[in-house]
Design a protein around this motif. Structure first.
Motif, PDB file in Angstrom:
ATOM      1  N   TRP A  40       0.836  -1.204   0.000  1.00 10.42           N
ATOM      2  CA  TRP A  40       0.000   0.000   0.000  1.00 10.42           C
ATOM      3  C   TRP A  40       0.873   1.258   0.000  1.00 10.42           C
ATOM      4  O   TRP A  40       0.591   2.235  -0.704  1.00 10.42           O
ATOM      5  N   GLN A  41       1.951   1.244   0.764  1.00  6.32           N
ATOM      6  CA  GLN A  41       2.875   2.373   0.775  1.00  6.32           C
ATOM      7  C   GLN A  41       3.502   2.572  -0.600  1.00  6.32           C
ATOM      8  O   GLN A  41       3.600   3.707  -1.103  1.00  6.32           O
ATOM      9  N   ASN A  42       3.923   1.475  -1.229  1.00  2.63           N
ATOM     10  CA  ASN A  42       4.479   1.558  -2.589  1.00  2.63           C
ATOM     11  C   ASN A  42       3.452   2.116  -3.564  1.00  2.63           C
ATOM     12  O   ASN A  42       3.753   2.988  -4.387  1.00  2.63           O
ATOM     13  N   ALA A  43       2.230   1.599  -3.485  1.00  2.31           N
ATOM     14  CA  ALA A  43       1.168   2.015  -4.404  1.00  2.31           C
ATOM     15  C   ALA A  43       0.836   3.493  -4.214  1.00  2.31           C
ATOM     16  O   ALA A  43       0.622   4.228  -5.189  1.00  2.31           O
ATOM     17  N   THR A  44       0.797   3.937  -2.966  1.00  2.00           N
ATOM     18  CA  THR A  44       0.502   5.340  -2.683  1.00  2.00           C
ATOM     19  C   THR A  44       1.582   6.248  -3.261  1.00  2.00           C
ATOM     20  O   THR A  44       1.292   7.314  -3.819  1.00  2.00           O
ATOM     21  N   SER A  45       2.833   5.815  -3.150  1.00  2.00           N
ATOM     22  CA  SER A  45       3.940   6.596  -3.698  1.00  2.00           C
ATOM     23  C   SER A  45       3.834   6.717  -5.208  1.00  2.00           C
ATOM     24  O   SER A  45       4.007   7.808  -5.773  1.00  2.00           O
ATOM     25  N   ILE A  46       3.543   5.604  -5.870  1.00  2.00           N
ATOM     26  CA  ILE A  46       3.415   5.626  -7.332  1.00  2.00           C
ATOM     27  C   ILE A  46       2.189   6.424  -7.756  1.00  2.00           C
ATOM     28  O   ILE A  46       2.250   7.243  -8.683  1.00  2.00           O
ATOM     29  N   ALA A  47       1.058   6.197  -7.066  1.00  2.00           N
ATOM     30  CA  ALA A  47      -0.195   6.865  -7.435  1.00  2.00           C
ATOM     31  C   ALA A  47      -0.095   8.377  -7.284  1.00  2.00           C
ATOM     32  O   ALA A  47      -0.809   9.117  -7.972  1.00  2.00           O
ATOM     33  N   GLY A  48       0.797   8.849  -6.415  1.00  2.00           N
ATOM     34  CA  GLY A  48       0.978  10.282  -6.233  1.00  2.00           C
ATOM     35  C   GLY A  48       1.431  10.985  -7.493  1.00  2.00           C
ATOM     36  O   GLY A  48       1.289  12.210  -7.611  1.00  2.00           O
ATOM     37  N   ARG A  49       1.946  10.225  -8.445  1.00  2.00           N
ATOM     38  CA  ARG A  49       2.392  10.800  -9.715  1.00  2.00           C
ATOM     39  C   ARG A  49       1.406  10.528 -10.846  1.00  2.00           C
ATOM     40  O   ARG A  49       1.691  10.823 -12.008  1.00  2.00           O
ATOM     41  N   GLU A  50       0.265   9.925 -10.520  1.00  2.00           N
ATOM     42  CA  GLU A  50      -0.724   9.545 -11.525  1.00  2.00           C
ATOM     43  C   GLU A  50      -2.053  10.216 -11.174  1.00  2.00           C
ATOM     44  O   GLU A  50      -2.804   9.745 -10.339  1.00  2.00           O
ATOM     45  N   ALA A  51      -2.380  11.313 -11.827  1.00  2.40           N
ATOM     46  CA  ALA A  51      -3.533  12.135 -11.451  1.00  2.40           C
ATOM     47  C   ALA A  51      -4.859  11.414 -11.656  1.00  2.40           C
ATOM     48  O   ALA A  51      -5.839  11.703 -10.964  1.00  2.40           O
ATOM     49  N   ASP A  52      -4.926  10.488 -12.601  1.00  2.00           N
ATOM     50  CA  ASP A  52      -6.201   9.870 -12.952  1.00  2.00           C
ATOM     51  C   ASP A  52      -6.488   8.583 -12.183  1.00  2.00           C
ATOM     52  O   ASP A  52      -7.438   7.869 -12.504  1.00  2.00           O
ATOM     53  N   PHE A 190       8.502  -3.272 -15.208  1.00  2.00           N
ATOM     54  CA  PHE A 190       7.541  -2.468 -14.468  1.00  2.00           C
ATOM     55  C   PHE A 190       6.677  -1.649 -15.422  1.00  2.00           C
ATOM     56  O   PHE A 190       7.076  -1.334 -16.538  1.00  2.00           O
ATOM     57  N   GLN A 191       5.465  -1.315 -14.946  1.00  3.76           N
ATOM     58  CA  GLN A 191       4.443  -0.717 -15.806  1.00  3.76           C
ATOM     59  C   GLN A 191       4.406   0.801 -15.750  1.00  3.76           C
ATOM     60  O   GLN A 191       3.865   1.431 -16.656  1.00  3.76           O
ATOM     61  N   THR A 192       4.934   1.374 -14.675  1.00  2.00           N
ATOM     62  CA  THR A 192       4.893   2.833 -14.527  1.00  2.00           C
ATOM     63  C   THR A 192       6.311   3.377 -14.427  1.00  2.00           C
ATOM     64  O   THR A 192       7.234   2.677 -14.007  1.00  2.00           O
ATOM     65  N   GLU A 193       6.463   4.634 -14.802  1.00  2.00           N
ATOM     66  CA  GLU A 193       7.786   5.262 -14.745  1.00  2.00           C
ATOM     67  C   GLU A 193       8.296   5.340 -13.313  1.00  2.00           C
ATOM     68  O   GLU A 193       9.465   5.053 -13.035  1.00  2.00           O
ATOM     69  N   ALA A 194       7.409   5.715 -12.391  1.00  2.00           N
ATOM     70  CA  ALA A 194       7.814   5.810 -10.989  1.00  2.00           C
ATOM     71  C   ALA A 194       8.176   4.437 -10.435  1.00  2.00           C
ATOM     72  O   ALA A 194       9.159   4.290  -9.696  1.00  2.00           O
ATOM     73  N   GLY A 195       7.399   3.431 -10.789  1.00  2.00           N
ATOM     74  CA  GLY A 195       7.690   2.084 -10.325  1.00  2.00           C
ATOM     75  C   GLY A 195       9.016   1.578 -10.845  1.00  2.00           C
ATOM     76  O   GLY A 195       9.786   0.942 -10.112  1.00  2.00           O
ATOM     77  N   GLN A 196       9.321   1.855 -12.116  1.00  2.00           N
ATOM     78  CA  GLN A 196      10.575   1.392 -12.695  1.00  2.00           C
ATOM     79  C   GLN A 196      11.774   2.064 -12.041  1.00  2.00           C
ATOM     80  O   GLN A 196      12.809   1.424 -11.811  1.00  2.00           O
ATOM     81  N   ALA A 197      11.648   3.332 -11.720  1.00  2.00           N
ATOM     82  CA  ALA A 197      12.750   4.037 -11.054  1.00  2.00           C
ATOM     83  C   ALA A 197      13.038   3.425  -9.687  1.00  2.00           C
ATOM     84  O   ALA A 197      14.201   3.217  -9.311  1.00  2.00           O
ATOM     85  N   LEU A 198      11.993   3.119  -8.934  1.00  3.13           N
ATOM     86  CA  LEU A 198      12.169   2.468  -7.636  1.00  3.13           C
ATOM     87  C   LEU A 198      12.748   1.068  -7.813  1.00  3.13           C
ATOM     88  O   LEU A 198      13.610   0.632  -7.034  1.00  3.13           O
ATOM     89  N   ALA A 199      12.298   0.370  -8.835  1.00  3.93           N
ATOM     90  CA  ALA A 199      12.792  -0.984  -9.092  1.00  3.93           C
ATOM     91  C   ALA A 199      14.274  -0.981  -9.450  1.00  3.93           C
ATOM     92  O   ALA A 199      15.026  -1.871  -9.032  1.00  3.93           O
ATOM     93  N   ASP A 200      14.699  -0.007 -10.217  1.00  2.10           N
ATOM     94  CA  ASP A 200      16.111   0.072 -10.600  1.00  2.10           C
ATOM     95  C   ASP A 200      16.999   0.208  -9.365  1.00  2.10           C
ATOM     96  O   ASP A 200      18.048  -0.438  -9.254  1.00  2.10           O
TER      97      ASP A 200
END
Length: 222
Positions: A40-52, A190-200
């Motif tokens: 949930w913490q990861n998802a919240t961090s990624i979602a913060g960059r996704e307005a929709d 990874f599917q999102t730009e923010a997720g891929q950056a964290l994954a790297d």
């Protein structure tokens, strides 16, 4: 304003309600409440960059994505996300959710699994997939890898060939093999730009660990 928006101006209340609906924690420390909260913490961090992003759908999918426990070595493993989605539908219907949002949460749950092979067709599904996979890599991923190996009765590594230079990877027998067999591959999808950056960043942590472990096995000094 619908029922969800009226009752949960932020998602903490919804998360708490869904956690209560799950009942007592199971005995799998790699898929316990702590795992759900990290995802949930990861998802919240990624979602913060996704307005929709629909935050309520995302929160429901995150908290319920492992609501049916299936061991890694179970023949039902590839069905785990579908089983979880089915239970999630019943839980959300019991809370008065409307069908479109139930369908959206169920799809995100079905698509999050690496082994299910279901394409993530919505933003919420892509975020959940990334958030869950982030918890499988990095320092947490290292800990979970060896924890699961212990549950499955696997060895730490093949003493005859720790880096698998002269054999096929076999992560059912050796925990160290799981990095090459799956975790390093997961990190590149990874599917999102923010997720891929964290994954790297987390992948670099794993690679440093694997090299340090191999160095110690081989008796190399720092």
């Amino acid at each position: 304003m619908d029922w969800i928006e009226a009752n949960f101006t932020d998602q903490a209340g919804l998360a708490a309600l869904l956690l209560a609906a799950l009942g007592p924690d199971g005995d799998d420390g790699s898929h316990d409440r702590s795992h759900l909260l990290r995802v949930w913490q990861n998802a919240t961090s990624i979602a913060g960059r996704e307005a929709d992003c629909d935050r309520a759908v995302l929160t429901a999918a995150v908290i319920l994505h492992d609501c049916v426990a299936v061991e890694k070595d179970s023949p039902l493993r590839s069905q785990a996300s579908r089983l979880a989605a089915s239970r999630a539908r019943a839980i959300l219907a019991g809370l008065g959710w409307e069908a479109p949002r139930i369908d959206a949460a169920a799809h995100a749950i079905e698509a999050h699994s690496f082994s299910a092979g279901i394409a993530a067709e919505t933003l919420e599904a892509r975020i959940l997939q990334d958030a869950d996979r982030l918890d499988a890599i990095g320092a947490i991923g290292i800990a979970r890898c060896f924890y699961v190996a212990g549950r499955m009765g696997s060895g730490l590594y093949d003493p005859a060939d720790p880096p698998a230079g002269r054999r096929d990877l076999d992560d059912r027998r050796f925990a160290l093999d799981h990095f090459g067999a799956k975790l390093f591959r997961v990190a590149g999808n990874f599917q999102t730009e923010a997720g891929q950056a964290l994954a790297d960043a987390r992948t670099r942590t794993m690679r440093r660990f694997v090299q340090a472990l191999l160095d110690e096995i081989e008796g190399k000094s720092e």
